[in-house]
Design an enzyme around this catalytic site. Structure first.
Site, PDB file in Angstrom:
ATOM      1  N   TYR A 483      72.972  -8.443 -17.732  1.00 54.58           N
ATOM      2  CA  TYR A 483      72.805  -9.598 -17.593  1.00 54.58           C
ATOM      3  C   TYR A 483      73.478 -10.474 -18.617  1.00 54.58           C
ATOM      4  CZ  TYR A 483      70.588 -14.060 -16.931  1.00 54.58           C
ATOM      5  OH  TYR A 483      69.882 -15.572 -16.500  1.00 54.58           O
ATOM      6  N   SER A 563      71.321 -14.243 -10.660  1.00 56.44           N
ATOM      7  CA  SER A 563      71.624 -14.839 -10.568  1.00 56.44           C
ATOM      8  C   SER A 563      72.976 -15.225 -12.288  1.00 56.44           C
ATOM      9  CB  SER A 563      69.927 -15.220 -12.036  1.00 56.44           C
ATOM     10  OG  SER A 563      70.535 -16.815 -12.735  1.00 56.44           O
ATOM     11  N   ASP A 646      65.706 -21.963  -3.367  1.00 56.27           N
ATOM     12  CA  ASP A 646      65.988 -21.648  -4.768  1.00 56.27           C
ATOM     13  C   ASP A 646      66.833 -23.003  -5.427  1.00 56.27           C
ATOM     14  OD1 ASP A 646      67.341 -20.982  -7.559  1.00 56.27           O
ATOM     15  OD2 ASP A 646      68.235 -19.430  -5.923  1.00 56.27           O
ATOM     16  N   HIS A 681      63.866 -18.088  -6.278  1.00 52.19           N
ATOM     17  CA  HIS A 681      65.408 -18.219  -7.082  1.00 52.19           C
ATOM     18  C   HIS A 681      64.858 -16.439  -7.437  1.00 52.19           C
ATOM     19  CE1 HIS A 681      68.763 -18.367  -9.762  1.00 52.19           C
ATOM     20  NE2 HIS A 681      67.415 -18.240 -10.650  1.00 52.19           N
TER      21      HIS A 681
END
Length: 708
Positions: A483, A563, A646, A681
Site C-alpha cells: 500500500y 486504491s 465508487d 470503493h
C-alpha cells in the site's frame, strides 16, 4: 494464460489530444473515456465487460475456488464491543453494542447486549433492507446512556449515508433523518436529547464541484428539522477540512479535531458554558493550531484534554492539557503522560483510572497498560504475532476490550478486567469475550519476517506467509501486496482471500513500505509528495529480494494493490514490467496529472501534490502510470478492477489505463477491465459480490502464474 485462446480485444478510439502543462507537451489519447455518461463510453465499457467475462469465465478451477471462499467467509466477522452505562448510578448496569456477521449474511448486523451475561438482540440489520445486500451500515454511535443509537446507512457502496436514530430498547426509529452524513463524526449531548455531528452542505448552497467538501459541524436537537440545525463550526474555513467531534462527559467542552491531510491537524474547543447572547455557541478556542504535526483528541474531560501527538515526537506521545476556567493554559502547562518511545503509539483508550496504549513494534501490535498519571503497570498478553483491530472501554468502566487478529486466525475479542486501584497491574489474564472459529489448522501456515534493501539503502520489512513445510524455489507462485501511503499501516491480520492460494502451495508477501505509519511520521513523510518514488522503489526492492533469494521468479510473481495501492502496482508495472507476470490493480489512481479534478480527490493533495503546482507536476509526471506506458513493451497480465458507485476514486482511471495498456503491450497476455455495478470503493460490499470478485481475481492469477 494465452491471448490466442481469448476473444478479440475491443477497439479503443485513440485521439491526438495534446496539451501543454508547465512547458511540457502531455498526450492524453483516452481523455474521452473520462465521461462515464457519454454513449460511446457506455458502449466501450459494455464491450470491455463482455471481453473480460469471456476471458475469466473460461478459466479452470473457478467452481472449486468459489466453494472454498464460501467456506472461509461463512465463519462470519466480529467487531469490538462498545460499552455504555445505563440506569441509576447506584445500580449501574452496562449495555454493549457490537457488530457481527454470521454465515451467508451479506452485511454485518448491529447487536445490543444488556449486562455482561445478557442475551444479544438485533438492533440494526441492514440485510433486511435489500435482498441483494446493497445496503450497508456505515457507522454507528450509541448515546452516553446507551438508550439511543445514531447510525448511517448507504446504498450500493456509495458511502453516502443517511443518519437515523434508533431506540436501543424498542428497536424503533425516531422521526429524525439527516442525509449527506458520509463518515459522520457524532457526539451525543449528556442528556441524550441531541448531538453534534458533521455533514456536507445542502445541494445548491455551494458550487456543484464543492458539494463533496465543506464538511461542517452542526448541532441537532431530536425532533427538529435538520434543515434548521445550528452551524457550530467550519464556516469560512478551507473546504478540504475534515472535522471530527468529541464532547466532555459533563458537556462543558466540545472538542473539534480538524484533519488537514495526513500529516497535519488542529484542535479547537468550544466552551458550552459561555454562549454568546442569543447565539449558539461561543467562539472556538484554539488548543493546538498552526503546526506541521498531528494532534488527536484521545480523551476530553471538563478539566483537561488528552492529546496523542507527534509534535516533537515522530513516534507519538500522550500529553495532558489542563483547561482553565476561561481558556486552556499555555503550552508550558502541558504535561507528558506517556512519552515517545522506540515504537509508534497508535491508539490510547481511557478505562476508569487506566490508560490502554496500543503500540506497533515492527508492524505488529503490543498493548500496554498505564495508570491515570502515565505510570506503566503491565502489558496485555496477545495470542501471537498479529494486529489489534479494535480497542474500547469506558471512563466509568473497569473492563478493556481488544479485538485481535493474525494471519492464521480471524478476530478474537479479549476482555481484560482492570483493578479499581489505579496503580495496580491487571492481576488476571484476559478472557475471550467472543471469537470466530478458525477454519484452518492453527499450524497450517508459517509466518516469517524478512528484509529487503531499497534503492537508497532503507530496510523494507516483509511478512512472508506460506504452507508449513513448503519448499520455496523459482517455480513457487508468489503474490506480493503493498500500500504505502496516507499513514496507513500494513500489519499481519486474517485474510481469508489468500487462504486457498496458500493451501495450493503459494507464497503471500506483505510489504511494509514507506508512506505508511508503521514506524512513525518520519516513515510516512518519506513516502509522500516529492518522495513518493521511495514507495515504488521499496516495492520493487521487495520483488527483487524475493527473486534473488529464490522464493520465486519473475514468471511466477504477481503483485496486488488497491486504491493508493492500485497506484503503487500501476507504477511498479510501468517502471519494472520485467519483474512481474501478473497484476491485480484495484480501484486505482493512475492518471496523476488529473486525479485531483474528480470525486473527493482534492482531499489527497496534501499527500500527493497537485499538477497545478509546477514542482508537484514534475514528480507526478515522473511516475504517473498512465503517462509512463510505452508502446511495444511486454507488460504483465493485468486486471483493473473498479466500481460504478465508487465515490472516492473515479473509475475513469481504470478505463483510461485499460485502453492505453491494451494498445501498448507487445505480450500475449490479457489486459482486462472488471467493472462492478452497485458497489463502491470497497466499504459495504455485499458478501456475494466479494466472493465473485475473489473468484475472478484468483482464477486470473492462477492462470497467469501456471508457468505456461
Amino acid at each position: 494464460m494465452s491471448r490466442a485462446a481469448a476473444p478479440t480485444v475491443p477497439a479503443s478510439r485513440k485521439d491526438a489530444l495534446v496539451e501543454t502543462l508547465h512547458g511540457e507537451a502531455i498526450a492524453d489519447p483516452y481523455r474521452w473515456l473520462e465521461d462515464e455518461t457519454a454513449p460511446e463510453v457506455k458502449a466501450w465499457t459494455a464491450a470491455q465487460t463482455a471481453y473480460t467475462r469471456l476471458a475469466l469465465d473460461a478459466l479452470p478451477g473457478r467452481v472449486a475456488l468459489e466453494k472454498r471462499f464460501w467456506e472461509l467467509y461463512e465463519i462470519g466477522s466480529l467487531g469490538t464491543p462498545v460499552p455504555r452505562p445505563h440506569g441509576p448510578a447506584r445500580q449501574r448496569a452496562w449495555r454493549y453494542f457490537y457488530t457481527r456477521r454470521d454465515g451467508k449474511q451479506n452485511q454485518p448486523v448491529l447487536y445490543a447486549r444488556d449486562g455482561r451475561d445478557g442475551t444479544d438482540r438485533i438492533l440494526v440489520d441492514v440485510n433486511a433492507l435489500a435482498a441483494d445486500g446493497t445496503r450497508s451500515l456505515d457507522w454507528w454511535v450509541p448515546s452516553e446512556d446507551g438508550a439511543l443509537v445514531a447510525y448511517g446507512v448507504s446504498a450500493d457502496g456509495s458511502e453516502e449515508s443517511v443518519l437515523r436514530v434508533r431506540d436501543a430498547v424498542t428497536g424503533a426509529d425516531l422521526p429524525d433523518a439527516i442525509d449527506r452524513t458520509r463518515a459522520c463524526s457524532l457526539a451525543w449531548l449528556p442528556d441524550g436529547r441531541g448531538f453534534y455531528y458533521t455533514r456536507y452542505p445542502a445541494p445548491g448552497t455551494v458550487p456543484a464541484d464543492e458539494e463533496k467538501y465543506h464538511r461542517h459541524v452542526f448541532l441537532h436537537r431530536l425532533g427538529d428539522d435538520a434543515a434548521h440545525d445550528t452551524l457550530v463550526f467550519g464556516a469560512g474555513r478551507d473546504l478540504k477540512d475534515w472535522p471530527s467531534v468529541m464532547l466532555s462527559p459533563g458537556g462543558r467542552f466540545l472538542g473539534i479535531e480538524i484533519s488537514q491531510g495526513w500529516s497535519k491537524s488542529e484542535v479547537y474547543l468550544i466552551d458550552r458554558q459561555r454562549p454568546r447572547p442569543g447565539k449558539e455557541p461561543a467562539p472556538p478556542i484554539p488548543l493546538a493550531v498552526g503546526e506541521e504535526a498531528l494532534f488527536d483528541l484521545a480523551e476530553l474531560t471538563d478539566d483537561a484534554a488528552y492529546l496523542r501527538t507527534n509534535a516533537g515526537a515522530p513516534r507519538y506521545r500522550l500529553v495532558r492539557v489542563p483547561l482553565g476556567t476561561r481558556t486552556p493554559s499555555g503550552r508550558s502547562g502541558w504535561r507528558e503522560l506517556i512519552p515517545e518511545g522506540p515504537h509508534p503509539l497508535e491508539q490510547v483508550t481511557r478505562v476508569g483510572d487506566h490508560w490502554a496504549a496500543q503500540f506497533l513494534e515492527d508492524a505488529a501490535s503490543r498493548v500496554r497498560l498505564y495508570d491515570r498519571e502515565g505510570h506503566p503497570t503491565s502489558e496485555l498478553p496477545l495470542p501471537s504475532l498479529g494486529t489489534v483491530v479494535g480497542m474500547s472501554g469506558h471512563p466509568k468502566g473497569d473492563e478493556l476490550f481488544v479485538g485481535f487478529t493474525s494471519f492464521s486466525a480471524p478476530t478474537t475479542v479479549l476482555r481484560q478486567a482492570l483493578p479499581s486501584a489505579p496503580r495496580r497491574s491487571a492481576s488476571t489474564p484476559p478472557t475471550v469475550w467472543r471469537a470466530i472459529a478458525t477454519p484452518v489448522a492453527a499450524d497450517a501456515f508459517t509466518v516469517t519476517r524478512e528484509q529487503a534493501t531499497s534503492k537508497d539503502g532503507t530496510t523494507v520489512p516483509l511478512f512472508v506467509v506460506h504452507r508449513r513445510g513448503l519448499i520455496r524455489d523459482a517455480k513457487t507462485p508468489t503474490v506480493l501486496y503493498g500500500y504505502g501511503g496516507f499513514n496507513v499501516n500494513m500489519t499481519p491480520g486474517w485474510a481469508p482471500s489468500i487462504v486457498p492460494f496458500l493451501e495450493r502451495g503459494g507464497v503471500y508477501v506483505l510489504a511494509v513500505l514507506r508512506g505508511g505509519g508503521e514506524y512513525g511520521e518520519a516513515w510516512h513523510q518519506a513516502g509522500m509528495g516529492a518522495r513518493k518514488q521511495n514507495v515504488f522503489d521499496d516495492f520493487i526492492a521487495a520483488a527483487t529480494h524475493l527473486i534473488d533469494t529464490h522464493v520465486t521468479s519473475p514468471a511466477r510473481l504477481a503483485i496486488m494493490g488497491r486504491s493508493n495501492g492500485g497506484l503503487l502496482v500501476g507504477a511498479a508495472l510501468t517502471q519494472r514490467p520485467d519483474l512481474f507476470r501478473a497484476v491485480i490493480c484495484g480501484v486505482p489512481l493512475l492518471d496523476m496529472l488529473r486525479y485531483h479534478r474528480f470525486r473527493i480527490a482534492r482531499l489527497w493533495i496534501p499527500e500527493y501534490g497537485s499538477a497545478d503546482d509546477d514542482d508537484a507536476f514534475r514528480w507526478l509526471r515522473a511516475y504517473s502510470p498512465y503517462h509512463n506506458v510505452h508502446d511495444g513493451t511486454a507488460y504483465p497480465a493485468v486486471m483493473f478492477s473498479t466500481a460504478a458507485s465508487d465515490t472516492r476514486v473515479d473509475p475513469l482511471h481504470a478505463r483510461k489505463m485499460t485502453a492505453r495498456l491494451q494498445a501498448a503491450t507487445s505480450a500475449r497476455r490479457p489486459v482486462l477491465l472488471r467493472l462492478e455495478t452497485h458497489a463502491g470503493h470497497g466499504m459495504g460490499k455485499p458478501l456475494g459480490k466479494v466472493i465473485d470478485q475473489l473468484v475472478d481475481e484468483w482464477s486470473f492469477l492462477d492462470a497467469a502464474l501456471d508457468g505456461t
